[in-house]
Design a protein around this motif. Structure first.
Motif, PDB file in Angstrom:
ATOM      1  N   TRP A  77       0.846  -1.191   0.000  1.00 45.68           N
ATOM      2  CA  TRP A  77       0.000   0.000   0.000  1.00 45.68           C
ATOM      3  C   TRP A  77       0.887   1.249   0.000  1.00 45.68           C
ATOM      4  O   TRP A  77       2.018   1.206   0.510  1.00 45.68           O
ATOM      5  N   PRO A  78       0.377   2.375  -0.538  1.00 49.48           N
ATOM      6  CA  PRO A  78       1.198   3.593  -0.518  1.00 49.48           C
ATOM      7  C   PRO A  78       1.470   4.055   0.921  1.00 49.48           C
ATOM      8  O   PRO A  78       0.647   3.817   1.814  1.00 49.48           O
ATOM      9  N   ALA A  79       2.614   4.696   1.136  1.00 47.61           N
ATOM     10  CA  ALA A  79       3.025   5.120   2.486  1.00 47.61           C
ATOM     11  C   ALA A  79       2.044   6.118   3.089  1.00 47.61           C
ATOM     12  O   ALA A  79       1.978   6.274   4.314  1.00 47.61           O
ATOM     13  N   THR A  80       1.235   6.757   2.237  1.00 45.40           N
ATOM     14  CA  THR A  80       0.256   7.738   2.734  1.00 45.40           C
ATOM     15  C   THR A  80      -0.885   7.076   3.504  1.00 45.40           C
ATOM     16  O   THR A  80      -1.638   7.756   4.189  1.00 45.40           O
ATOM     17  N   MET A  81      -1.023   5.758   3.365  1.00 42.19           N
ATOM     18  CA  MET A  81      -2.127   5.080   4.069  1.00 42.19           C
ATOM     19  C   MET A  81      -1.750   4.834   5.520  1.00 42.19           C
ATOM     20  O   MET A  81      -0.756   4.177   5.823  1.00 42.19           O
ATOM     21  N   GLY A  82      -2.569   5.356   6.437  1.00 41.34           N
ATOM     22  CA  GLY A  82      -2.287   5.209   7.872  1.00 41.34           C
ATOM     23  C   GLY A  82      -2.622   3.821   8.383  1.00 41.34           C
ATOM     24  O   GLY A  82      -3.238   3.018   7.668  1.00 41.34           O
ATOM     25  N   GLN A  85      -6.457   3.043   8.578  1.00 43.65           N
ATOM     26  CA  GLN A  85      -6.992   2.782   7.239  1.00 43.65           C
ATOM     27  C   GLN A  85      -6.633   1.367   6.778  1.00 43.65           C
ATOM     28  O   GLN A  85      -7.455   0.656   6.194  1.00 43.65           O
ATOM     29  N   ARG A  86      -5.368   0.979   7.016  1.00 46.95           N
ATOM     30  CA  ARG A  86      -4.915  -0.366   6.617  1.00 46.95           C
ATOM     31  C   ARG A  86      -5.718  -1.441   7.345  1.00 46.95           C
ATOM     32  O   ARG A  86      -6.120  -2.443   6.756  1.00 46.95           O
ATOM     33  N   HIS A 166     -10.514   7.018  -2.498  1.00 45.42           N
ATOM     34  CA  HIS A 166      -9.076   6.957  -2.806  1.00 45.42           C
ATOM     35  C   HIS A 166      -8.791   7.596  -4.158  1.00 45.42           C
ATOM     36  O   HIS A 166      -7.811   8.309  -4.331  1.00 45.42           O
ATOM     37  N   ILE A 170      -8.417  11.366  -2.336  1.00 47.59           N
ATOM     38  CA  ILE A 170      -7.002  11.219  -1.937  1.00 47.59           C
ATOM     39  C   ILE A 170      -6.106  11.243  -3.180  1.00 47.59           C
ATOM     40  O   ILE A 170      -4.965  11.668  -3.126  1.00 47.59           O
ATOM     41  N   LYS A 171      -6.659  10.768  -4.304  1.00 50.09           N
ATOM     42  CA  LYS A 171      -5.938  10.722  -5.585  1.00 50.09           C
ATOM     43  C   LYS A 171      -4.664   9.873  -5.513  1.00 50.09           C
ATOM     44  O   LYS A 171      -3.603  10.271  -5.999  1.00 50.09           O
ATOM     45  N   ASP A 172      -4.743   8.698  -4.862  1.00 55.28           N
ATOM     46  CA  ASP A 172      -3.610   7.763  -4.910  1.00 55.28           C
ATOM     47  C   ASP A 172      -3.923   6.690  -5.978  1.00 55.28           C
ATOM     48  O   ASP A 172      -4.881   6.839  -6.732  1.00 55.28           O
TER      49      ASP A 172
END
Ligand code: HEM
Ligand code: HEM
Length: 179
Positions: A77-82, A85-86, A166, A170-172
């Motif tokens: 997952w992208p590092a922006t996901m806390g 959220q995970r 998303h 969030i635009k990931d």
């Protein structure tokens, strides 16, 4: 460039996982909608024979999908996901996998007690369990099918809303990983 393409590939689910996801998603959405709205439109078209056949297919495809799922690991997952959220994503995905098996199974048990066949789109009849009409097992399966079917509908709405959030807010790259 080859290396660029390779690293882009790593960010996506593999093609078999994406195909399973897309096919099962369409069928689950059909079953949730036809299950909840079926009685309301029964005079125009009775969706339950197709609902039952599609539900059995969902069960079979989900068994194959879960088997395949053990052979690979998900892309990072992208590092922006806390962390929260995970956790929510993991619990929702896990619950969806369980419901993809349990909801059709309860429908199958419930329908085994009915006089109507479980016809696979008119091609052949699906076997039934030896369940007696109005027995405690038939009643429990019917109750569970209703409660868990509605729970699944709620989780699918949450899941799709999260995917769209998303993508558009969030635009990931979460949505593109799966399609
Ligand atoms: C993932 C697959 C499935 C989903 C999401 C699903 C969902 C639902 C939902 C939400 C309802 C409405 C519940 C109610 O108001 O009582 C329903 C009803 C029903 N389902 Fe399913 N179902 C699935 C698979 C199956 C299967 C495999 C069968 C049988 C082989 C089946 C047979 C039925 C029947 C006969 C009803 C009507 C129950 C009644 O109103 O008496 N379903 N389903
Ligand atoms: C059009 C509607 C849908 C969209 C846009 C969507 C989107 C997504 C996305 C983007 C992912 C990847 C999440 C990530 O990267 O961690 C995903 C995973 C998943 N989706 Fe959906 N989904 C949809 C419908 C459904 C439905 C109806 C189900 C119910 C069976 C479902 C079950 C799952 C499961 C179980 C995963 C986890 C895959 C894994 O990591 O093994 N999806 N979905």
């Amino acid at each position: 460039m080859a290396s660029g393409a390779a690293s882009e590939d790593l960010l996506r689910y593999n093609s078999v996982a994406r195909a399973f996801h897309a096919v099962i998603a369409v069928m689950v959405i059909f079953n949730v909608v036809s299950g909840i709205g079926g009685e309301a439109i029964e005079d125009i078209w009775n969706p339950f024979p197709v609902h039952k056949a599609t539900g059995i297919l969902i069960l079979l495809l989900s068994l194959a999908r879960i088997g395949w799922r053990f052979t690979w690991t998900t892309p990072e997952w992208p590092a922006t996901m806390g962390n929260l959220q995970r956790l929510v994503a993991k619990v929702t995905h896990g619950a969806l996998y369980v419901l993809m098996l349990v909801v059709p199974l309860t429908g199958w048990i419930m329908s085994s007690a009915s006089k109507w066949p479980i016809s696979m789109y008119g091609l052949f009849d699906w076997p039934k369990f030896a369940v007696v009409k109005d027995s405690p097992l038939a009643e429990a399966a019917g109750e569970s099918h209703e409660v868990l079917g509605f729970l699944m509908a709620g989780l699918v709405v949450l899941h799709v809303a999260a995917a769209l959030h998303h993508h558009f807010v969030i635009k990931d790259n979460i949505l593109r990983r799966m399609f």
